[in-house]
Design a protein around this motif. Structure first.
Motif, PDB file in Angstrom:
ATOM      1  N   ALA A   5      64.757   4.501  16.677  1.00 36.89           N
ATOM      2  CA  ALA A   5      65.073   3.839  15.411  1.00 36.89           C
ATOM      3  C   ALA A   5      64.645   4.701  14.219  1.00 36.89           C
ATOM      4  O   ALA A   5      65.402   4.849  13.256  1.00 36.89           O
ATOM      5  N   LEU A   6      63.458   5.278  14.303  1.00 33.81           N
ATOM      6  CA  LEU A   6      63.000   6.165  13.230  1.00 33.81           C
ATOM      7  C   LEU A   6      63.892   7.393  13.143  1.00 33.81           C
ATOM      8  O   LEU A   6      64.321   7.793  12.057  1.00 33.81           O
ATOM      9  N   ALA A   7      64.196   7.987  14.278  1.00 36.00           N
ATOM     10  CA  ALA A   7      65.033   9.184  14.305  1.00 36.00           C
ATOM     11  C   ALA A   7      66.391   8.926  13.667  1.00 36.00           C
ATOM     12  O   ALA A   7      66.866   9.722  12.850  1.00 36.00           O
ATOM     13  N   GLN A   8      67.010   7.820  14.009  1.00 38.02           N
ATOM     14  CA  GLN A   8      68.315   7.492  13.440  1.00 38.02           C
ATOM     15  C   GLN A   8      68.234   7.291  11.934  1.00 38.02           C
ATOM     16  O   GLN A   8      69.125   7.709  11.204  1.00 38.02           O
ATOM     17  N   SER A   9      67.161   6.687  11.469  1.00 35.79           N
ATOM     18  CA  SER A   9      67.057   6.397  10.038  1.00 35.79           C
ATOM     19  C   SER A   9      66.863   7.657   9.195  1.00 35.79           C
ATOM     20  O   SER A   9      67.228   7.672   8.023  1.00 35.79           O
ATOM     21  N   ILE A  10      66.296   8.715   9.780  1.00 41.73           N
ATOM     22  CA  ILE A  10      66.084   9.947   9.013  1.00 41.73           C
ATOM     23  C   ILE A  10      66.999  11.082   9.457  1.00 41.73           C
ATOM     24  O   ILE A  10      66.909  12.192   8.942  1.00 41.73           O
ATOM     25  N   GLY A  11      67.879  10.801  10.419  1.00 37.13           N
ATOM     26  CA  GLY A  11      68.902  11.765  10.795  1.00 37.13           C
ATOM     27  C   GLY A  11      68.443  12.902  11.686  1.00 37.13           C
ATOM     28  O   GLY A  11      68.915  14.030  11.538  1.00 37.13           O
ATOM     29  N   VAL A  12      67.511  12.617  12.586  1.00 32.12           N
ATOM     30  CA  VAL A  12      67.069  13.638  13.542  1.00 32.12           C
ATOM     31  C   VAL A  12      67.169  13.062  14.947  1.00 32.12           C
ATOM     32  O   VAL A  12      67.382  11.868  15.142  1.00 32.12           O
ATOM     33  N   ASP A  13      67.005  13.924  15.940  1.00 32.40           N
ATOM     34  CA  ASP A  13      67.033  13.497  17.323  1.00 32.40           C
ATOM     35  C   ASP A  13      65.722  12.823  17.700  1.00 32.40           C
ATOM     36  O   ASP A  13      64.663  13.153  17.169  1.00 32.40           O
ATOM     37  N   ARG A  14      65.788  11.875  18.623  1.00 28.63           N
ATOM     38  CA  ARG A  14      64.597  11.171  19.072  1.00 28.63           C
ATOM     39  C   ARG A  14      63.558  12.119  19.646  1.00 28.63           C
ATOM     40  O   ARG A  14      62.361  11.949  19.445  1.00 28.63           O
ATOM     41  N   SER A  15      64.010  13.156  20.326  1.00 29.56           N
ATOM     42  CA  SER A  15      63.065  14.105  20.909  1.00 29.56           C
ATOM     43  C   SER A  15      62.284  14.848  19.819  1.00 29.56           C
ATOM     44  O   SER A  15      61.127  15.206  20.027  1.00 29.56           O
ATOM     45  N   THR A  16      62.887  15.038  18.671  1.00 31.83           N
ATOM     46  CA  THR A  16      62.194  15.676  17.552  1.00 31.83           C
ATOM     47  C   THR A  16      61.054  14.792  17.062  1.00 31.83           C
ATOM     48  O   THR A  16      59.937  15.263  16.834  1.00 31.83           O
ATOM     49  N   VAL A  17      61.323  13.494  16.928  1.00 29.98           N
ATOM     50  CA  VAL A  17      60.284  12.550  16.518  1.00 29.98           C
ATOM     51  C   VAL A  17      59.153  12.561  17.536  1.00 29.98           C
ATOM     52  O   VAL A  17      57.976  12.570  17.182  1.00 29.98           O
ATOM     53  N   SER A  18      59.507  12.594  18.802  1.00 32.62           N
ATOM     54  CA  SER A  18      58.503  12.625  19.862  1.00 32.62           C
ATOM     55  C   SER A  18      57.605  13.851  19.723  1.00 32.62           C
ATOM     56  O   SER A  18      56.378  13.745  19.830  1.00 32.62           O
ATOM     57  N   LEU A  19      58.198  15.004  19.476  1.00 36.67           N
ATOM     58  CA  LEU A  19      57.410  16.234  19.310  1.00 36.67           C
ATOM     59  C   LEU A  19      56.471  16.129  18.109  1.00 36.67           C
ATOM     60  O   LEU A  19      55.333  16.590  18.161  1.00 36.67           O
ATOM     61  N   TRP A  20      56.934  15.528  17.022  1.00 34.39           N
ATOM     62  CA  TRP A  20      56.087  15.351  15.837  1.00 34.39           C
ATOM     63  C   TRP A  20      54.904  14.441  16.153  1.00 34.39           C
ATOM     64  O   TRP A  20      53.773  14.751  15.793  1.00 34.39           O
TER      65      TRP A  20
END
Length: 53
Positions: A11-26
């Motif tokens: 949900a966060l990834a979609q709202s800021i336009g990145v892949d979910r795996s990117t959010v996970s890495l952060w």
């Protein structure tokens, strides 16, 4: 994520336009959050806190 009311990384990834795996890495601290994204998230936090008031 909780402060922004996002229950999932997706949900966060979609709202800021990145892949979910990117959010996970952060969140794991494996990759730094780019400054523009960090600024966007700070602005989202300010907006969210105003809505709570």
């Amino acid at each position: 994520m909780d402060d922004l009311n996002f229950r999932t990384q997706n949900a966060l990834a979609q709202s800021i336009g990145v892949d979910r795996s990117t959010v996970s890495l952060w969140l794991e601290g494996r990759v730094g959050v780019p400054r523009p994204i960090a600024k966007l998230v700070r602005l989202m936090l300010v907006h969210a806190s105003r809505e709570d008031s």
